[in-house]
Design a protein around this motif. Structure first.
Motif, short mmCIF file in Angstrom:
data_model
loop_
_atom_site.label_atom_id
_atom_site.label_comp_id
_atom_site.label_asym_id
_atom_site.label_seq_id
_atom_site.Cartn_x
_atom_site.Cartn_y
_atom_site.Cartn_z
N ASN A 10 -92.79 -70.64 1.57
CA ASN A 10 -93.17 -70.13 0.25
C ASN A 10 -91.94 -69.79 -0.59
O ASN A 10 -91.95 -68.84 -1.38
N ASN A 66 -89.24 -61.36 6.11
CA ASN A 66 -90.65 -61.75 6.11
C ASN A 66 -91.42 -60.87 5.12
O ASN A 66 -91.29 -59.65 5.13
N ASN A 67 -92.18 -61.49 4.26
CA ASN A 67 -92.98 -60.84 3.20
C ASN A 67 -92.14 -60.20 2.10
O ASN A 67 -92.65 -59.41 1.32
N LYS A 68 -90.86 -60.54 2.03
CA LYS A 68 -90.00 -60.03 0.96
C LYS A 68 -90.21 -60.88 -0.30
O LYS A 68 -90.36 -62.10 -0.22
N GLU A 69 -90.21 -60.23 -1.44
CA GLU A 69 -90.38 -60.95 -2.69
C GLU A 69 -89.03 -61.46 -3.18
O GLU A 69 -88.08 -60.70 -3.36
N ASP A 72 -90.10 -63.62 -7.62
CA ASP A 72 -91.54 -63.53 -7.87
C ASP A 72 -92.41 -64.27 -6.85
O ASP A 72 -93.58 -64.54 -7.10
N ARG A 73 -91.88 -64.60 -5.67
CA ARG A 73 -92.68 -65.21 -4.60
C ARG A 73 -92.44 -64.45 -3.32
O ARG A 73 -91.31 -64.14 -2.96
N LYS A 74 -93.51 -64.15 -2.61
CA LYS A 74 -93.40 -63.46 -1.33
C LYS A 74 -93.18 -64.52 -0.26
O LYS A 74 -94.07 -65.32 0.04
N SER A 76 -92.30 -66.16 3.55
CA SER A 76 -92.66 -65.89 4.94
C SER A 76 -91.53 -66.42 5.82
O SER A 76 -91.01 -67.50 5.59
#
Length: 93
Positions: A10, A66-69, A72-74, A76
């Motif tokens: 992502n 992991n799950n960091k923005e 503007d996108r988180k 994985s």
């Protein structure tokens, strides 16, 4: 299987290989960073792989990102899994 290889998904399409490598330098020594590009326009496919120098640094990379923005996108981040038979291309008869 390489236990220090990370799958990063992502990703923003604006990220390049150098950005990806620089980001993971915060977790340890980066041996390589790979960002597959589409053949049609050489644009990022939105995922990449980062090889860290050790399993411990790879785990640190997962916990840090992991799950960091990012832009503007988180994203994985996970330990990469080995390829399976489903990835093997079969000839068409």
């Amino acid at each position: 299987m390489n236990e220090s290889l990370l799958y990063v998904g992502n990703l923003p399409y604006s990220i390049d290989k150098d950005d990806l490598e620089a980001m993971f330098l915060n977790a340890g020594i980066v041996l390589s960073a790979t960002l597959p590009l589409r053949q049609s326009d050489s644009r990022s496919m939105g995922f990449g792989f980062v090889e860290m120098s050790s399993y411990e640094e790879a785990k640190k990379g997962v916990s840090m990102f992991n799950n960091k923005e990012i832009r503007d996108r988180k994203i994985s981040v996970h330990l990469a899994r080995p390829r399976t038979a489903s990835f093997v291309k079969r000839s068409v008869k």
